[in-house]
Design a protein around this motif. Sequence first.
Motif, PDB file in Angstrom:
ATOM      1  N   LYS A  14       0.835  -1.205   0.000  1.00 17.05           N
ATOM      2  CA  LYS A  14       0.000   0.000   0.000  1.00 17.05           C
ATOM      3  C   LYS A  14       0.872   1.257   0.000  1.00 17.05           C
ATOM      4  CE  LYS A  14      -1.790   1.544   3.789  1.00 17.05           C
ATOM      5  NZ  LYS A  14      -2.570   1.725   5.013  1.00 17.05           N
ATOM      6  N   HIS A  15       1.886   1.277   0.834  1.00 18.00           N
ATOM      7  CA  HIS A  15       2.748   2.455   0.915  1.00 18.00           C
ATOM      8  C   HIS A  15       3.612   2.608  -0.346  1.00 18.00           C
ATOM      9  CE1 HIS A  15       1.581   3.757   4.870  1.00 18.00           C
ATOM     10  NE2 HIS A  15       1.660   2.510   5.291  1.00 18.00           N
ATOM     11  N   MET A  16       4.009   1.497  -0.934  1.00 16.22           N
ATOM     12  CA  MET A  16       4.763   1.564  -2.193  1.00 16.22           C
ATOM     13  C   MET A  16       3.883   2.182  -3.283  1.00 16.22           C
ATOM     14  SD  MET A  16       7.822   0.349  -1.691  1.00 16.22           S
ATOM     15  CE  MET A  16       8.439  -0.231  -3.240  1.00 16.22           C
ATOM     16  N   ARG A  17       2.614   1.769  -3.336  1.00 20.64           N
ATOM     17  CA  ARG A  17       1.687   2.345  -4.326  1.00 20.64           C
ATOM     18  C   ARG A  17       1.512   3.847  -4.107  1.00 20.64           C
ATOM     19  NH1 ARG A  17      -1.111  -2.380  -3.425  1.00 20.64           N
ATOM     20  NH2 ARG A  17      -2.498  -1.374  -1.953  1.00 20.64           N
ATOM     21  N   LEU A  18       1.399   4.262  -2.837  1.00 23.81           N
ATOM     22  CA  LEU A  18       1.248   5.687  -2.533  1.00 23.81           C
ATOM     23  C   LEU A  18       2.480   6.486  -2.967  1.00 23.81           C
ATOM     24  CD1 LEU A  18      -0.456   5.573   0.986  1.00 23.81           C
ATOM     25  CD2 LEU A  18      -1.447   6.403  -1.142  1.00 23.81           C
ATOM     26  N   LEU A  19       3.661   5.943  -2.693  1.00 28.47           N
ATOM     27  CA  LEU A  19       4.889   6.625  -3.102  1.00 28.47           C
ATOM     28  C   LEU A  19       4.953   6.761  -4.616  1.00 28.47           C
ATOM     29  CD1 LEU A  19       7.460   4.926  -0.687  1.00 28.47           C
ATOM     30  CD2 LEU A  19       6.739   7.330  -0.655  1.00 28.47           C
ATOM     31  N   GLU A  20       4.502   5.716  -5.312  1.00 31.22           N
ATOM     32  CA  GLU A  20       4.508   5.746  -6.771  1.00 31.22           C
ATOM     33  C   GLU A  20       3.463   6.739  -7.304  1.00 31.22           C
ATOM     34  OE1 GLU A  20       5.194   2.620 -10.345  1.00 31.22           O
ATOM     35  OE2 GLU A  20       3.933   1.938  -8.696  1.00 31.22           O
ATOM     36  N   GLU A  21       2.279   6.754  -6.702  1.00 33.97           N
ATOM     37  CA  GLU A  21       1.225   7.682  -7.135  1.00 33.97           C
ATOM     38  C   GLU A  21       1.645   9.142  -6.955  1.00 33.97           C
ATOM     39  OE1 GLU A  21      -2.352   6.694  -5.028  1.00 33.97           O
ATOM     40  OE2 GLU A  21      -2.496   4.718  -5.998  1.00 33.97           O
ATOM     41  N   HIS A  22       2.437   9.402  -5.916  1.00 34.00           N
ATOM     42  CA  HIS A  22       2.904  10.763  -5.659  1.00 34.00           C
ATOM     43  C   HIS A  22       4.165  11.094  -6.458  1.00 34.00           C
ATOM     44  CE1 HIS A  22       0.076  10.443  -2.313  1.00 34.00           C
ATOM     45  NE2 HIS A  22       0.072  11.763  -2.327  1.00 34.00           N
ATOM     46  N   GLY A  23       4.627  10.160  -7.268  1.00 37.42           N
ATOM     47  CA  GLY A  23       5.774  10.406  -8.133  1.00 37.42           C
ATOM     48  C   GLY A  23       7.110  10.382  -7.433  1.00 37.42           C
ATOM     49  N   HIS A  57      14.519  17.105  -7.262  1.00 35.95           N
ATOM     50  CA  HIS A  57      14.285  18.236  -8.172  1.00 35.95           C
ATOM     51  C   HIS A  57      13.258  17.862  -9.243  1.00 35.95           C
ATOM     52  CE1 HIS A  57      17.445  16.106 -10.452  1.00 35.95           C
ATOM     53  NE2 HIS A  57      16.896  16.637 -11.517  1.00 35.95           N
ATOM     54  N   GLU A  58      13.209  16.597  -9.653  1.00 32.21           N
ATOM     55  CA  GLU A  58      12.199  16.167 -10.623  1.00 32.21           C
ATOM     56  C   GLU A  58      10.817  16.126  -9.993  1.00 32.21           C
ATOM     57  OE1 GLU A  58      13.111  12.608 -12.804  1.00 32.21           O
ATOM     58  OE2 GLU A  58      15.215  13.198 -13.038  1.00 32.21           O
ATOM     59  N   VAL A  59      10.732  15.658  -8.749  1.00 33.14           N
ATOM     60  CA  VAL A  59       9.449  15.616  -8.032  1.00 33.14           C
ATOM     61  C   VAL A  59       8.905  17.032  -7.874  1.00 33.14           C
ATOM     62  CG1 VAL A  59       8.350  15.063  -5.818  1.00 33.14           C
ATOM     63  CG2 VAL A  59      10.035  13.497  -6.793  1.00 33.14           C
ATOM     64  N   LEU A  60       9.775  17.968  -7.472  1.00 32.58           N
ATOM     65  CA  LEU A  60       9.343  19.349  -7.295  1.00 32.58           C
ATOM     66  C   LEU A  60       8.933  19.980  -8.625  1.00 32.58           C
ATOM     67  CD1 LEU A  60      11.955  20.602  -4.681  1.00 32.58           C
ATOM     68  CD2 LEU A  60       9.529  20.127  -4.315  1.00 32.58           C
ATOM     69  N   GLU A  61       9.674  19.695  -9.683  1.00 32.20           N
ATOM     70  CA  GLU A  61       9.330  20.235 -11.011  1.00 32.20           C
ATOM     71  C   GLU A  61       7.946  19.754 -11.440  1.00 32.20           C
ATOM     72  OE1 GLU A  61       9.385  22.420 -14.297  1.00 32.20           O
ATOM     73  OE2 GLU A  61      10.936  22.502 -12.772  1.00 32.20           O
ATOM     74  N   GLN A  62       7.650  18.468 -11.221  1.00 36.60           N
ATOM     75  CA  GLN A  62       6.331  17.921 -11.567  1.00 36.60           C
ATOM     76  C   GLN A  62       5.243  18.590 -10.732  1.00 36.60           C
ATOM     77  OE1 GLN A  62       6.587  13.687 -11.058  1.00 36.60           O
ATOM     78  NE2 GLN A  62       7.961  13.420 -12.806  1.00 36.60           N
ATOM     79  N   CYS A  63       5.529  18.802  -9.460  1.00 36.77           N
ATOM     80  CA  CYS A  63       4.562  19.453  -8.569  1.00 36.77           C
ATOM     81  C   CYS A  63       4.284  20.881  -9.039  1.00 36.77           C
ATOM     82  CB  CYS A  63       5.095  19.448  -7.139  1.00 36.77           C
ATOM     83  SG  CYS A  63       3.995  20.224  -5.947  1.00 36.77           S
ATOM     84  N   TYR A  64       5.336  21.638  -9.342  1.00 41.34           N
ATOM     85  CA  TYR A  64       5.164  23.008  -9.820  1.00 41.34           C
ATOM     86  C   TYR A  64       4.398  23.035 -11.138  1.00 41.34           C
ATOM     87  CZ  TYR A  64       8.709  24.238  -6.328  1.00 41.34           C
ATOM     88  OH  TYR A  64       9.409  24.397  -5.169  1.00 41.34           O
ATOM     89  N   GLN A  65       4.680  22.078 -12.010  1.00 35.12           N
ATOM     90  CA  GLN A  65       3.991  22.012 -13.300  1.00 35.12           C
ATOM     91  C   GLN A  65       2.494  21.772 -13.107  1.00 35.12           C
ATOM     92  OE1 GLN A  65       5.413  22.698 -16.264  1.00 35.12           O
ATOM     93  NE2 GLN A  65       3.373  22.600 -17.128  1.00 35.12           N
ATOM     94  N   ARG A  66       2.147  20.846 -12.187  1.00 37.48           N
ATOM     95  CA  ARG A  66       0.729  20.587 -11.896  1.00 37.48           C
ATOM     96  C   ARG A  66       0.055  21.824 -11.328  1.00 37.48           C
ATOM     97  NH1 ARG A  66       2.720  15.551 -10.018  1.00 37.48           N
ATOM     98  NH2 ARG A  66       2.719  16.328  -7.903  1.00 37.48           N
ATOM     99  N   GLN A  67       0.741  22.528 -10.421  1.00 35.19           N
ATOM    100  CA  GLN A  67       0.175  23.732  -9.828  1.00 35.19           C
ATOM    101  C   GLN A  67      -0.033  24.821 -10.877  1.00 35.19           C
ATOM    102  OE1 GLN A  67       2.988  24.653  -6.739  1.00 35.19           O
ATOM    103  NE2 GLN A  67       1.951  23.377  -5.223  1.00 35.19           N
TER     104      GLN A  67
END
Length: 92
Positions: A14-23, A57-67
């Motif tokens: 379950k936690h692995m899926r959550l980590l993957e869903e959050h990128g 930095h990739e996770v943050l870039e994806q987050c900023y892009q979504r925002q």
Amino acid sequence: MAKVLQLSRNTVAKHMRLLEEHGLIITEWTQIQMKNGIRKNGIRKNGNLRCTIVPMHEVLEQCYQRQTTELERQRVQQKLSVQSTETICPPL
């Protein structure tokens, strides 16, 4: 992993899926090539789940892009709403 963490396999999954869903991670199943005396190529079997941690930095870039995309969508929606209101009730 579940044994080392002293958690159930379902909890870890379950936690692995959550980590993957959050990128935050990327997972992929590996395959093992078994040697077999009868067949030259051997037999392929499922291996393990390989987890790759996504650089922050990739996770943050994806987050900023979504925002940014969401803010742009809200601006367009608000502009259309104002235009439709003006069309229905033109100023006198």
